[in-house]
Design a protein around this motif. Structure first.
Motif, PDB file in Angstrom:
ATOM      1  N   GLY A  61      62.869 -49.057  10.140  1.00 14.49           N
ATOM      2  CA  GLY A  61      63.528 -49.582  10.185  1.00 14.49           C
ATOM      3  C   GLY A  61      64.758 -49.275  11.111  1.00 14.49           C
ATOM      4  N   GLU A  62      64.967 -47.761  10.270  1.00 10.79           N
ATOM      5  CA  GLU A  62      66.484 -47.079  10.829  1.00 10.79           C
ATOM      6  C   GLU A  62      66.338 -47.443  12.363  1.00 10.79           C
ATOM      7  OE1 GLU A  62      65.323 -43.324   9.881  1.00 10.79           O
ATOM      8  OE2 GLU A  62      66.795 -43.229   8.297  1.00 10.79           O
ATOM      9  N   LYS A  63      65.038 -47.274  13.279  1.00 10.14           N
ATOM     10  CA  LYS A  63      64.893 -47.336  14.800  1.00 10.14           C
ATOM     11  C   LYS A  63      65.566 -49.048  14.912  1.00 10.14           C
ATOM     12  CE  LYS A  63      62.104 -47.190  18.717  1.00 10.14           C
ATOM     13  NZ  LYS A  63      60.389 -46.993  18.811  1.00 10.14           N
ATOM     14  N   ALA A  64      65.288 -49.738  14.043  1.00  4.53           N
ATOM     15  CA  ALA A  64      65.200 -50.893  14.639  1.00  4.53           C
ATOM     16  C   ALA A  64      66.656 -51.385  14.593  1.00  4.53           C
ATOM     17  CB  ALA A  64      64.482 -52.010  13.979  1.00  4.53           C
ATOM     18  N   VAL A  65      67.426 -51.603  13.470  1.00  2.00           N
ATOM     19  CA  VAL A  65      69.025 -50.685  12.822  1.00  2.00           C
ATOM     20  C   VAL A  65      69.962 -50.053  13.854  1.00  2.00           C
ATOM     21  CG1 VAL A  65      70.513 -49.631  11.381  1.00  2.00           C
ATOM     22  CG2 VAL A  65      69.460 -51.040  10.610  1.00  2.00           C
ATOM     23  N   PHE A  66      69.145 -48.561  14.472  1.00  2.55           N
ATOM     24  CA  PHE A  66      70.038 -47.656  15.364  1.00  2.55           C
ATOM     25  C   PHE A  66      69.898 -48.907  17.265  1.00  2.55           C
ATOM     26  CE2 PHE A  66      69.122 -44.366  13.176  1.00  2.55           C
ATOM     27  CZ  PHE A  66      70.362 -44.299  13.155  1.00  2.55           C
ATOM     28  N   GLN A  67      69.014 -49.646  16.949  1.00  7.77           N
ATOM     29  CA  GLN A  67      68.665 -51.062  18.668  1.00  7.77           C
ATOM     30  C   GLN A  67      69.645 -52.192  18.712  1.00  7.77           C
ATOM     31  OE1 GLN A  67      64.012 -50.703  18.596  1.00  7.77           O
ATOM     32  NE2 GLN A  67      64.968 -49.187  20.583  1.00  7.77           N
ATOM     33  N   GLY A  68      70.331 -52.806  16.995  1.00 10.89           N
ATOM     34  CA  GLY A  68      71.017 -53.602  17.187  1.00 10.89           C
ATOM     35  C   GLY A  68      69.572 -54.365  16.491  1.00 10.89           C
ATOM     36  N   GLN A  69      68.371 -53.991  16.356  1.00 10.76           N
ATOM     37  CA  GLN A  69      67.244 -55.522  15.830  1.00 10.76           C
ATOM     38  C   GLN A  69      68.043 -55.740  14.154  1.00 10.76           C
ATOM     39  OE1 GLN A  69      63.919 -53.974  16.994  1.00 10.76           O
ATOM     40  NE2 GLN A  69      64.443 -54.389  18.386  1.00 10.76           N
ATOM     41  N   VAL A  70      68.908 -56.891  14.390  1.00 13.91           N
ATOM     42  CA  VAL A  70      69.031 -57.353  12.716  1.00 13.91           C
ATOM     43  C   VAL A  70      69.014 -58.393  12.585  1.00 13.91           C
ATOM     44  CG1 VAL A  70      70.009 -55.226  12.334  1.00 13.91           C
ATOM     45  CG2 VAL A  70      72.002 -56.550  12.976  1.00 13.91           C
TER      46      VAL A  70
END
Length: 85
Positions: A61-70
């Motif tokens: 989840g943190e990785k997705a947030v950092f990659q803008g996958q929200v």
């Protein structure tokens, strides 16, 4: 943590397992003076696996947030409603 030789495990497996179940204390098994394996109670092992799954999910989840996958809130609600039926 308890430490046992592999030869002791071979000779006294039943006793070591009984102690493990009563104390819930992991046992480090050594071979030739070096750590070789851990013996864990089944419940402790399963709980540890569940914790690892949760931590891995948080990391994804943190990785997705950092990659803008929200998702926007409305998109998230739509996706969640499909899962919660």
């Amino acid at each position: 943590m308890k430490i046992e030789l592999v030869t002791t495990l071979k000779r006294q497996a039943t006793k070591i397992l009984a102690d493990l179940h009563s104390s819930k204390e992991p046992v480090l098994i050594t071979e030739h003076g070096k750590p070789s394996a851990y013996l864990l109670d089944v419940e402790d092992y399963e709980q540890m696996q569940k914790r690892m799954c949760i931590l891995e999910g948080i990391a994804r989840g943190e990785k997705a947030v950092f990659q803008g996958q929200v998702y926007a809130e409305s998109e998230a609600e739509e996706k969640m409603s499909k899962w919660l039926r």
